[in-house]
Structures are given as structure tokens and as C-alpha cells.
Design a protein around this motif. Structure first.
Motif, PDB file in Angstrom:
ATOM      1  N   PRO A  93       0.813  -1.050   0.188  1.00 60.77           N
ATOM      2  CA  PRO A  93       0.043  -0.131  -0.277  1.00 60.77           C
ATOM      3  C   PRO A  93       0.913   1.460   0.025  1.00 60.77           C
ATOM      4  CG  PRO A  93      -1.165  -1.817   1.646  1.00 60.77           C
ATOM      5  CD  PRO A  93       0.406  -1.631   0.963  1.00 60.77           C
ATOM      6  N   ASN A  94       1.821   1.487   0.420  1.00 55.60           N
ATOM      7  CA  ASN A  94       2.411   2.323   0.603  1.00 55.60           C
ATOM      8  C   ASN A  94       3.793   1.661   1.695  1.00 55.60           C
ATOM      9  OD1 ASN A  94       2.457   2.949   3.465  1.00 55.60           O
ATOM     10  ND2 ASN A  94       0.419   3.431   2.425  1.00 55.60           N
ATOM     11  N   TRP A  95       5.567   3.116   1.913  1.00 55.31           N
ATOM     12  CA  TRP A  95       5.713   2.332   2.642  1.00 55.31           C
ATOM     13  C   TRP A  95       6.017   2.185   3.982  1.00 55.31           C
ATOM     14  CZ3 TRP A  95      10.744   1.738   0.729  1.00 55.31           C
ATOM     15  CH2 TRP A  95      11.986   1.436   1.208  1.00 55.31           C
ATOM     16  N   ARG A  96       4.938   3.331   5.093  1.00 54.21           N
ATOM     17  CA  ARG A  96       4.845   3.130   5.741  1.00 54.21           C
ATOM     18  C   ARG A  96       3.888   1.741   5.993  1.00 54.21           C
ATOM     19  NH1 ARG A  96       5.698   2.941  10.446  1.00 54.21           N
ATOM     20  NH2 ARG A  96       4.704   3.432  12.195  1.00 54.21           N
ATOM     21  N   GLN A  97       3.191   1.660   5.380  1.00 52.52           N
ATOM     22  CA  GLN A  97       1.937   0.187   5.380  1.00 52.52           C
ATOM     23  C   GLN A  97       2.855  -1.034   4.363  1.00 52.52           C
ATOM     24  OE1 GLN A  97      -1.521   1.878   5.116  1.00 52.52           O
ATOM     25  NE2 GLN A  97      -2.048   2.674   7.242  1.00 52.52           N
ATOM     26  N   PRO A  98       3.485  -1.424   4.563  1.00 52.42           N
ATOM     27  CA  PRO A  98       4.336  -2.405   3.431  1.00 52.42           C
ATOM     28  C   PRO A  98       3.551  -4.024   3.330  1.00 52.42           C
ATOM     29  CG  PRO A  98       5.159  -3.049   5.636  1.00 52.42           C
ATOM     30  CD  PRO A  98       4.494  -1.649   5.990  1.00 52.42           C
ATOM     31  N   GLY A  99       2.411  -3.631   3.934  1.00 53.60           N
ATOM     32  CA  GLY A  99       1.161  -5.148   3.684  1.00 53.60           C
ATOM     33  C   GLY A  99       1.424  -6.159   4.460  1.00 53.60           C
ATOM     34  N   ILE A 100       0.359  -6.838   4.658  1.00 53.46           N
ATOM     35  CA  ILE A 100       0.667  -8.145   5.943  1.00 53.46           C
ATOM     36  C   ILE A 100       0.077  -9.685   4.911  1.00 53.46           C
ATOM     37  CG2 ILE A 100      -0.706  -6.469   7.746  1.00 53.46           C
ATOM     38  CD1 ILE A 100      -3.211  -8.385   7.005  1.00 53.46           C
TER      39      ILE A 100
END
Length: 171
Positions: A93-100
Motif C-alpha cells: 500500500p505504501n512505505w509506512r504500510q508494507p502489507g501484511i
């Protein structure tokens, strides 16, 4: 003749046991801790890594792919490695939220090395992508070189960290 068939069957069964199937990646949870620092991974942006060890029920998680590669290069391990996964930053999704759950096999990933980006713990990051085209676009914006896991230089992950180096945090 029956003895030969029995011996062949036993040998085949032994081979199947030796070629154990790699475990699937585990989704990143909000309470996952980074192996080296035992800090909560969710509080740190950038790509993540997980290493599965033979006989361990849960993977080792890493807040930075750089740290995961350092573990792989270390001669001191607790058990045989059965699988290594990294975040696919091309679909994050973005650098701060690299995905789960956007894990890819590290052996098939393209890694951007030497880019001017900081990982979750503040050190220069090694950034994984499933698609080499995504890696190339990232290099166009942040610099670096694309390499397979096996060619990442020791100096990129085992050397000292220059915290005075000004690195970007991608959006």
C-alpha cells in the motif's frame, strides 16, 4: 524381485521425507516482534522479512530486510532454514504500510541495493520486488542497483550503519 521392489519403495519414501515442502508465509500481525531488537514491527515502515526454521512453529520476523539478509549471511543459526519470504514492495500500500500478506519467496525476488532509503530501523534498506520492472522504477526515483538475494554484498548488510547519512522515507 519382491525384495528389490520393497527396497526401491523404502528409498522413495525416504527421498520424499527429505524433500519437505516449504511452509507458507505467515501474515504479519500487529503484535509481531522483530527478531534482533524484539521491537514491534508494525511501528516501523519499510519492507519486512520472515525466516522459517526447521522445528520452530513460528517464523522469525525482521523489521528490515537488511537485518534478515544479515541473519542469512551469519554462520550462527538455531536450525536449518526451510523458507525465506520478503514483502513485495511493488504491491505494498505504501512505505509506512508494507502489507501484511504480500509475501514473496526471497530467492525469486529482485532486491534494490544501495538506494537512498531508510528502512524500519533507520538503516539503508534492501528493498524487495516480485516484478523487476517495479524495481527499475524504484531505482529511477531513489537510486541503487537490482540484484538477486544471492548477490547482495556483505558490506550492504553486515557493515556499520551510518546514521548521519540522510536517507529518504518513500511515500
Amino acid at each position: 524381485m519382491k525384495h528389490l521392489a520393497l527396497i526401491a519403495l523404502i528409498a522413495l519414501a525416504a527421498c520424499k521425507e527429505e524433500v519437505a515442502e516449504a511452509p507458507d508465509p505467515v501474515d504479519l500481525t500487529p503484535d509481531a516482534l522483530s527478531f534482533f531488537c524484539q521491537m514491534n514491527i508494525a511501528e516501523h515502515g519499510g519492507p519486512k522479512g520472515q525466516i522459517h526454521l526447521d522445528g520452530y512453529p513460528a517464523p522469525l520476523f525482521f523489521a528490515q530486510v537488511r537485518d534478515m539478509v544479515a541473519y542469512l549471511k551469519s554462520p550462527e543459526r538455531d536450525a536449518k532454514i526451510t523458507a525465506v519470504y520478503v514483502s513485495d514492495m511493488g504491491v505494498a500500500p505504501n512505505w509506512r504500510q508494507p502489507g501484511i500478506s504480500n509475501w514473496i519467496d526471497a530467492d525469486g525476488a529482485t532486491f534494490v541495493v544501495g538506494a537512498d532509503v531508510a528502512g524500519g530501523m533507520g538503516a539503508r534498506e534492501v528493498v524487495p520486488f516480485a516484478n523487476p520492472t517495479d524495481a527499475k522504477a524504484f531505482i529511477g526515483q531513489y537510486g541503487g542497483t537490482s540484484l538477486p538475494l544471492s548477490e547482495i554484498p556483505d558490506t550492504e548488510v553486515l557493515g556499520p550503519v551510518d546514521l548521519d547519512l540522510i536517507l529518504e522515507t518513500p511515500s
